[in-house]
Design a protein around this motif. Structure first.
Motif, short mmCIF file in Angstrom:
data_model
loop_
_atom_site.label_atom_id
_atom_site.label_comp_id
_atom_site.label_asym_id
_atom_site.label_seq_id
_atom_site.Cartn_x
_atom_site.Cartn_y
_atom_site.Cartn_z
N SER A 27 -0.49 -3.22 -6.84
CA SER A 27 -1.29 -3.56 -6.34
C SER A 27 -1.14 -2.78 -4.53
CB SER A 27 -1.55 -4.83 -6.57
OG SER A 27 -1.96 -4.87 -8.08
N VAL A 28 -2.39 -2.32 -4.37
CA VAL A 28 -2.15 -1.21 -2.87
C VAL A 28 -3.15 -2.13 -2.03
CG1 VAL A 28 -2.53 0.02 -1.93
CG2 VAL A 28 -1.27 0.45 -3.33
N VAL A 29 -2.85 -2.34 -0.98
CA VAL A 29 -4.22 -2.92 -0.09
C VAL A 29 -4.53 -1.97 1.15
CG1 VAL A 29 -5.21 -4.53 1.35
CG2 VAL A 29 -4.57 -5.52 -0.74
N GLY A 30 -5.59 -1.69 1.27
CA GLY A 30 -5.70 -0.61 2.32
C GLY A 30 -7.09 0.62 2.10
N VAL A 31 -7.14 1.21 2.95
CA VAL A 31 -8.60 2.47 2.57
C VAL A 31 -7.35 3.89 2.42
CG1 VAL A 31 -10.28 4.05 3.56
CG2 VAL A 31 -10.38 1.78 4.06
N VAL A 32 -7.37 4.49 1.47
CA VAL A 32 -6.43 5.45 0.99
C VAL A 32 -6.90 5.97 -0.95
CG1 VAL A 32 -4.48 3.74 -0.34
CG2 VAL A 32 -4.46 6.59 0.37
N GLU A 33 -7.24 7.22 -0.65
CA GLU A 33 -7.02 7.96 -2.90
C GLU A 33 -6.14 7.89 -3.16
OE1 GLU A 33 -10.33 9.52 -2.82
OE2 GLU A 33 -10.83 9.52 -1.06
N ALA A 34 -6.43 7.30 -4.17
CA ALA A 34 -5.69 6.69 -5.12
C ALA A 34 -5.21 7.58 -5.82
CB ALA A 34 -6.21 5.95 -6.69
N ASP A 35 -4.80 9.37 -5.62
CA ASP A 35 -4.35 10.31 -5.99
C ASP A 35 -3.71 10.29 -5.32
OD1 ASP A 35 -6.43 11.04 -8.11
OD2 ASP A 35 -7.38 12.45 -7.25
N LEU A 37 -1.30 8.55 -3.85
CA LEU A 37 -0.59 7.30 -4.38
C LEU A 37 0.08 7.42 -5.66
CD1 LEU A 37 -2.83 4.13 -4.54
CD2 LEU A 37 -1.19 4.29 -1.93
N VAL A 38 -0.46 8.02 -6.50
CA VAL A 38 0.47 8.78 -7.25
C VAL A 38 0.76 9.97 -7.59
CG1 VAL A 38 -0.56 9.82 -9.52
CG2 VAL A 38 -1.88 8.62 -8.63
N ALA A 44 8.57 10.27 -5.88
CA ALA A 44 10.01 9.92 -5.80
C ALA A 44 10.46 9.81 -7.33
CB ALA A 44 9.72 8.63 -4.87
N GLY A 45 9.65 10.02 -7.78
CA GLY A 45 11.00 10.30 -9.90
C GLY A 45 9.64 8.81 -10.69
N PHE A 46 9.30 8.14 -9.62
CA PHE A 46 8.28 7.79 -10.35
C PHE A 46 7.25 7.94 -11.52
CE2 PHE A 46 9.95 5.28 -7.09
CZ PHE A 46 10.72 4.13 -7.23
N PRO A 47 7.09 7.27 -12.70
CA PRO A 47 5.77 7.58 -13.68
C PRO A 47 4.87 6.75 -13.08
CG PRO A 47 7.13 5.86 -14.68
CD PRO A 47 7.83 6.68 -13.24
N ALA A 48 3.21 7.20 -12.45
CA ALA A 48 2.08 7.02 -12.17
C ALA A 48 0.50 7.85 -12.95
CB ALA A 48 2.28 6.69 -10.59
N ALA A 49 0.19 6.50 -12.62
CA ALA A 49 -1.49 6.60 -13.10
C ALA A 49 -2.70 5.93 -12.60
CB ALA A 49 -1.35 7.29 -14.70
N VAL A 50 -3.23 6.02 -12.52
CA VAL A 50 -4.27 5.80 -11.70
C VAL A 50 -5.42 5.07 -13.66
CG1 VAL A 50 -6.63 5.09 -11.07
CG2 VAL A 50 -5.04 7.19 -9.81
N ILE A 51 -5.08 3.28 -13.23
CA ILE A 51 -5.49 2.32 -14.10
C ILE A 51 -7.23 1.66 -13.73
CG2 ILE A 51 -3.33 2.70 -15.50
CD1 ILE A 51 -3.63 -0.26 -14.28
N GLY A 52 -8.23 1.98 -14.31
CA GLY A 52 -9.78 0.79 -14.41
C GLY A 52 -9.94 1.63 -13.64
#
Length: 52
Positions: A27-35, A37-38, A44-52
């Motif tokens: 979970s993130v608090v702030g003003v940023v595009e989800a893309d 973050l992904v 950094a080597g972590f799997p990531a996807a936007v949900i919801g």
């Protein structure tokens, strides 16, 4: 190795970041595009996807 929270906090616009290891959801608090973050997590080597 960077943590997921550290990686998310390094993205411009993120004020707070937390990771629930039991659910695998960050979970993130702030003003940023989800893309952004992904992309940061994937670089950094972590799997990531936007949900919801």
């Amino acid at each position: 190795m960077k943590s997921i929270e550290h990686t998310l906090k390094s993205v411009a616009g993120v004020g707070e970041a937390s990771m629930d290891l039991a659910t695998g959801i960050a979970s993130v608090v702030g003003v940023v595009e989800a893309d952004h973050l992904v992309e940061a997590l994937q670089r950094a080597g972590f799997p990531a996807a936007v949900i919801g």
